[in-house]
Scaffold this motif. Structure first.
Motif, PDB file in Angstrom:
ATOM      1  N   GLU A 284       0.822  -1.205   0.000  1.00  0.00           N
ATOM      2  CA  GLU A 284       0.000   0.000   0.000  1.00  0.00           C
ATOM      3  C   GLU A 284       0.856   1.255   0.000  1.00  0.00           C
ATOM      4  OE1 GLU A 284      -4.293  -0.500   1.827  1.00  0.00           O
ATOM      5  OE2 GLU A 284      -2.757  -0.777   3.362  1.00  0.00           O
TER       6      GLU A 284
ATOM      7  N   ALA B 134      -4.515  -4.577  -9.160  1.00  0.00           N
ATOM      8  CA  ALA B 134      -3.234  -4.292  -8.510  1.00  0.00           C
ATOM      9  C   ALA B 134      -3.124  -5.037  -7.180  1.00  0.00           C
ATOM     10  CB  ALA B 134      -3.079  -2.791  -8.285  1.00  0.00           C
TER      11      ALA B 134
ATOM     12  N   GLN C  44       2.011   1.826  -3.442  1.00  0.00           N
ATOM     13  CA  GLN C  44       0.919   2.323  -4.278  1.00  0.00           C
ATOM     14  C   GLN C  44       0.668   3.812  -4.032  1.00  0.00           C
ATOM     15  OE1 GLN C  44      -1.081   0.653  -6.630  1.00  0.00           O
ATOM     16  NE2 GLN C  44       0.422  -0.988  -6.483  1.00  0.00           N
ATOM     17  N   ARG C  45       0.690   4.217  -2.765  1.00  0.00           N
ATOM     18  CA  ARG C  45       0.470   5.627  -2.449  1.00  0.00           C
ATOM     19  C   ARG C  45       1.597   6.497  -2.981  1.00  0.00           C
ATOM     20  NH1 ARG C  45      -1.330   3.397   2.467  1.00  0.00           N
ATOM     21  NH2 ARG C  45       0.699   3.800   3.440  1.00  0.00           N
TER      22      ARG C  45
ATOM     23  N   ASP D 155      -9.839  -5.697  -7.499  1.00  0.00           N
ATOM     24  CA  ASP D 155      -8.715  -4.797  -7.686  1.00  0.00           C
ATOM     25  C   ASP D 155      -7.537  -5.576  -8.270  1.00  0.00           C
ATOM     26  OD1 ASP D 155      -6.241  -3.257  -7.026  1.00  0.00           O
ATOM     27  OD2 ASP D 155      -7.682  -1.885  -6.117  1.00  0.00           O
TER      28      ASP D 155
ATOM     29  N   GLY E 264       1.066   7.587  -6.351  1.00  0.00           N
ATOM     30  CA  GLY E 264      -0.071   8.466  -6.580  1.00  0.00           C
ATOM     31  C   GLY E 264      -1.410   7.776  -6.673  1.00  0.00           C
ATOM     32  N   ARG E 265      -1.463   6.484  -6.344  1.00  0.00           N
ATOM     33  CA  ARG E 265      -2.721   5.746  -6.442  1.00  0.00           C
ATOM     34  C   ARG E 265      -3.272   5.510  -5.036  1.00  0.00           C
ATOM     35  NH1 ARG E 265       0.696   3.647 -10.137  1.00  0.00           N
ATOM     36  NH2 ARG E 265       1.460   2.050  -8.720  1.00  0.00           N
ATOM     37  N   LYS E 266      -4.515   5.884  -4.827  1.00  0.00           N
ATOM     38  CA  LYS E 266      -5.163   5.706  -3.541  1.00  0.00           C
ATOM     39  C   LYS E 266      -5.636   4.274  -3.398  1.00  0.00           C
ATOM     40  CE  LYS E 266      -8.928   7.448  -0.655  1.00  0.00           C
ATOM     41  NZ  LYS E 266     -10.089   8.379  -0.591  1.00  0.00           N
ATOM     42  N   ARG E 267      -5.250   3.642  -2.287  1.00  0.00           N
ATOM     43  CA  ARG E 267      -5.645   2.254  -2.068  1.00  0.00           C
ATOM     44  C   ARG E 267      -6.910   2.199  -1.227  1.00  0.00           C
ATOM     45  NH1 ARG E 267      -5.017  -0.230  -5.881  1.00  0.00           N
ATOM     46  NH2 ARG E 267      -4.781   1.847  -6.729  1.00  0.00           N
ATOM     47  N   THR E 268      -7.694   1.168  -1.406  1.00  0.00           N
ATOM     48  CA  THR E 268      -8.993   1.049  -0.758  1.00  0.00           C
ATOM     49  C   THR E 268      -9.143  -0.311  -0.094  1.00  0.00           C
ATOM     50  OG1 THR E 268     -10.015   0.123  -2.742  1.00  0.00           O
ATOM     51  CG2 THR E 268      -9.995   2.531  -2.537  1.00  0.00           C
TER      52      THR E 268
END
Length: 382
Positions: A282, A361, A285-286, A359, A289-293
């Motif tokens: 995570e 990723a 990923q952050r 998801d 620039g990608r927001k993880r959920t």
């Protein structure tokens, strides 16, 4: 609050106070029932000892209905709050000296009860918490009882083997290097597989009439579906069967005792390793620039469980192959016994579809983490 003053209750029989509070708070669904019952108990300090005694009786009744200490802690933690868990832990400890002799797994659950005592509050709040706990205990359904296995004749001690396995898994959890964690976990799984082979051969010469056995392993939110999937993969790789009970936050694992111990140890370690790997994934990923959920985490853990099952099976198969073809009939017999025991305990199981795995990723990261955590068979250890 009750209009009666504490003095008005001085001459009232203690059991009458508790019985009246119970009739009001435990068996009535009116919104004000708990407040009324708590007011009665708060106004009569002499009722405290009887209230505790009734609590120990509720705990003993839960044991008779198939519940175990860890089961109660899980359900109370999910349904109520920390204060209720602490009250429960105190009741279980108080009831234990009056309980019948149990096995080592039960003793371990007692040792792992939450520490400390409930925080001191006003009498009304304390009584409310106690009644809320008792109401939950009273309404719990019966579970299939689990009996701990008794060692068969000539059973050797495996404490040194388990100590070595625990040490390997602890190192795998602590290291920051994926390759080292991979090697350590693989060694632990190989030791488990070899131990299972040794136990199978021993049972072939002197079968244990009490096997297979069963144990319950907590599967708690969040991401309980993925956790249950991981436990199922670990159980299958170690000749066990896992049946998930989602409402009560556990899976029942059926198998021979040596294999059950292996499943408990490895599943716990893999959860720790998966959590650590997921946090790192995570963060990466952050940074991109990608927001993880929540969907990312669910997909990560599902992929981790899927891939890790295949890896564990490879290790176990390679180890059993080294043991020779004479072992195959013994393993087949044990497989039949475990399947039959599972079917007797759970004749109406259904398959659950995994939700929230969307998801890409998360799935990719989880599969790669599983590859790092588990590997194919290593050369035989000395």
């Amino acid at each position: 609050m009750c209009p009666c003053s504490p003095r008005a209750w001085h001459d009232r029989p203690v059991s009458s106070t508790v019985d009246t509070a119970f009739r009001t708070a435990l068996y009535d669904t009116v919104d004000t029932a708990l407040d009324t019952g708590a007011s009665l108990l708060a106004a009569d300090p002499a009722a405290d000892a009887e209230l505790d005694r009734r609590g120990r009786e509720f705990v003993a009744s839960a044991w008779q209905r198939g519940w175990q200490p860890a089961d109660l802690v899980r359900i109370v933690r999910r349904e109520l709050e920390d204060v209720h868990v602490r009250v429960l832990a105190a009741l279980i400890r108080a009831q234990a000296p009056d309980d019948k002799a149990r096995g080592p797994r039960w003793a371990a659950q007692l040792a792992e009860l939450p520490a400390g005592v409930p925080a001191r509050t006003d009498r009304f709040s304390s009584a409310t918490a106690v009644l809320e706990l008792y109401r939950l205990l009273l309404r719990l359904p019966s579970l299939d009882p689990l009996q701990e296995p008794r060692p068969g004749p000539g059973r050797r001690s495996d404490s040194r083997m388990l100590t070595r396995i625990r040490a390997l898994l602890a190192k795998a959890e602590a290291t920051g290097y994926p390759e080292e964690a991979e090697a350590l976990t693989a060694k632990a799984q190989e030791l488990m597989a070899r131990h299972s082979v040794d136990e199978a051969l021993l049972d072939a010469r002197a079968p244990d009439p009490d096997a297979p056995a069963a144990c319950r392993i907590g599967v708690e939110p969040p991401y309980e579906q993925a956790q249950a999937m991981l436990l199922d993969a670990v159980a299958s790789a170690n000749h066990c069967r896992a049946v998930w009970n989602e409402p009560f936050c556990f899976s029942t694992v059926v198998g021979f005792e040596a294999d059950l111990v292996a499943v408990e140890l490895l599943h716990t370690s893999l959860l720790v390793q998966a959590q650590s790997a997921m946090v790192k994934a995570e963060a990466a990923q952050r940074a991109g620039g990608r927001k993880r959920t929540k969907t990312f985490r669910q997909s990560f853990l599902a992929a981790y469980a899927h891939r890790v099952g295949a890896r564990l099976a490879e290790v176990a198969a390679a180890t059993e192959s080294e043991a020779g073809r004479d072992l195959l009939p013994v393993l087949a017999t044990r497989e039949v016994a475990v399947t039959a025991a599972t079917d007797r305990m759970f004749p109406d199981t259904v398959t659950t579809r995994l939700r929230g795995v969307t998801d890409e990723a998360g799935w990719t990261e989880g599969a790669e983490a599983a590859d790092r955590a588990q590997v194919a068979a290593r050369p035989r250890l000395p």
